[in-house]
Design an enzyme around this catalytic site. Structure first.
Site, PDB file in Angstrom:
ATOM      1  N   HIS A  23      26.729 -44.581 120.512  1.00  0.00           N
ATOM      2  CA  HIS A  23      27.235 -45.266 121.705  1.00  0.00           C
ATOM      3  C   HIS A  23      27.020 -44.468 122.986  1.00  0.00           C
ATOM      4  O   HIS A  23      27.725 -44.639 123.968  1.00  0.00           O
ATOM      5  CB  HIS A  23      28.713 -45.609 121.519  1.00  0.00           C
ATOM      6  CG  HIS A  23      28.954 -46.486 120.343  1.00  0.00           C
ATOM      7  ND1 HIS A  23      28.448 -47.761 120.247  1.00  0.00           N
ATOM      8  CD2 HIS A  23      29.603 -46.258 119.180  1.00  0.00           C
ATOM      9  CE1 HIS A  23      28.794 -48.288 119.080  1.00  0.00           C
ATOM     10  NE2 HIS A  23      29.495 -47.390 118.411  1.00  0.00           N
TER      11      HIS A  23
ATOM     12  N   PRO B 238      41.404 -45.256 129.439  1.00  0.00           N
ATOM     13  CA  PRO B 238      41.725 -44.734 130.748  1.00  0.00           C
ATOM     14  C   PRO B 238      42.742 -45.515 131.546  1.00  0.00           C
ATOM     15  O   PRO B 238      42.575 -46.689 131.813  1.00  0.00           O
ATOM     16  CB  PRO B 238      40.396 -44.906 131.475  1.00  0.00           C
ATOM     17  CG  PRO B 238      39.791 -46.115 130.845  1.00  0.00           C
ATOM     18  CD  PRO B 238      40.513 -46.377 129.573  1.00  0.00           C
ATOM     19  N   GLU B 239      43.759 -44.824 131.963  1.00  0.00           N
ATOM     20  CA  GLU B 239      44.574 -45.315 133.064  1.00  0.00           C
ATOM     21  C   GLU B 239      44.421 -44.270 134.155  1.00  0.00           C
ATOM     22  O   GLU B 239      43.629 -43.350 133.997  1.00  0.00           O
ATOM     23  CB  GLU B 239      46.034 -45.506 132.626  1.00  0.00           C
ATOM     24  CG  GLU B 239      46.169 -46.549 131.514  1.00  0.00           C
ATOM     25  CD  GLU B 239      47.602 -46.764 131.054  1.00  0.00           C
ATOM     26  OE1 GLU B 239      48.503 -46.781 131.907  1.00  0.00           O
ATOM     27  OE2 GLU B 239      47.823 -46.895 129.847  1.00  0.00           O
TER      28      GLU B 239
END
Length: 287
Positions: A104, A2-3
């Site tokens: 996860h 993520p940006e």
DNA sequence: CGTACGACCTGCCCGC
DNA sequence: TGCGGGCAGGTCGTAC
């Protein structure tokens, strides 16, 4: 993932699905994220209605009715997935995915209308924290963040002032969240390509023309990426919402040895590691 | 103070 | 096939 663009897409999708919904239950499969999930997390959150979902930098802020805010960061590999086991049509939408390993799935939020929001994060660099609305401006994660890069938040004068007083490289500076918040490695590389500036150029040596181009490029690249739903690379496909498409427009990132895509430029893209991160740029047209 | 760098963690890909 | 090394969209604590 993520940006800023990816986090913003995630925020918008979360907002659409969970605003005004009530959290019925939370399952914490693994509390050991970058920071341990707070011991009172469940107690504070279960039964609460989601009032709003906002974003600051790369942090997602989930506002609850009791004035608590869930502060979530996705780290390198965090993603939210939305599932609804009771609605077959829902499964057909792009919001559902089983392309990831459930190994996860660290947190699962169960909502009132039978859907679940799952937090999946193989590397566990992401985290969940809590704070109170009135204390957000002094929160340790948010307090020191630089201005948001989009819209009128980022002033050219600020760039002129801040670039002048440091001997760091411009790419390092762009990725410094205390300078500007939200830009990471991909977008720093793409922004500098558009601005025709070499990543390793010392910030204080940028001239006014370059800073003007930089200012414009920051906005243009991020807006375009947002419009395309962010970037989806490698195995990180399954963020909330549809797959991003900005990766198809990468000019330099992950394009080592390939031809420069700028019109009339015959250069090749090179990859150089500095301060532990890969920089991609064209030696010909970036100065 | 400002800056650079290792550490945190898992998975994938490549070369031997 | 198996193994080791290097790589990955981030950020913090530490050392100079």
């Amino acid at each position: 993932m993520p940006e800023l663009p990816e986090v913003e897409v995630t925020r918008r999708t979360l907002l659409k699905f969970i605003k005004n919904k009530v959290i019925k239950n939370i399952k914490i499969n693994n509390p050991n994220l970058r920071f341990k999930v707070p011991a009172d997390f469940k107690k504070i959150i279960i039964g609460q209605k989601i009032v709003n979902v906002l974003r600051r930098s790369k942090y997602i802020l989930i506002y609850l009715e009791n004035n608590y805010v869930i502060i979530s960061h996705l780290g390198m590999s965090g993603k939210f997935l939305i599932k609804n086991n009771y609605d077959k049509d829902f499964l057909k939408t792009s919001y559902y995915s089983n392309e990831f390993s459930s190994k996860h799935n660290h947190l699962e939020f169960l909502f009132s209308n039978n859907f679940r929001v799952i937090y999946n994060d193989p590397r566990r660099f992401g985290f969940f924290a809590l704070d109170i609305v009135s204390k957000l401006d002094i929160n340790k994660f948010l307090r020191k963040l630089g201005p948001e890069p989009l819209g009128r938040n980022l002033k050219k004068d600020y760039l002129i002032l801040k670039t002048k007083i440091t001997q760091r490289t411009i790419k390092t500076l762009l990725m410094d969240q205390h300078f500007i918040s939200g830009i990471g490695n991909i977008y720093a590389n793409e922004i500098l390509f558009m601005a025709k500036i070499k990543p390793n150029k010392i910030s204080s040596r940028l001239n006014l023309v370059e800073i003007t181009r930089l200012h414009l490029s920051i906005n243009k690249v991020l807006i375009r990426a947002l419009k395309l739903g962010g970037s989806s690379i490698k195995d990180f496909k399954s963020l909330v919402g549809q797959k991003g498409r900005f990766q198809n427009e990468f000019k330099v990132y992950d394009r080592e040895d390939l031809k420069c895509l700028r019109a009339r430029c015959s250069g090749l893209i090179v990859r150089v590691v500095s301060q532990g991160r890969a920089s991609f740029f064209c030696n010909e047209c970036q100065n």
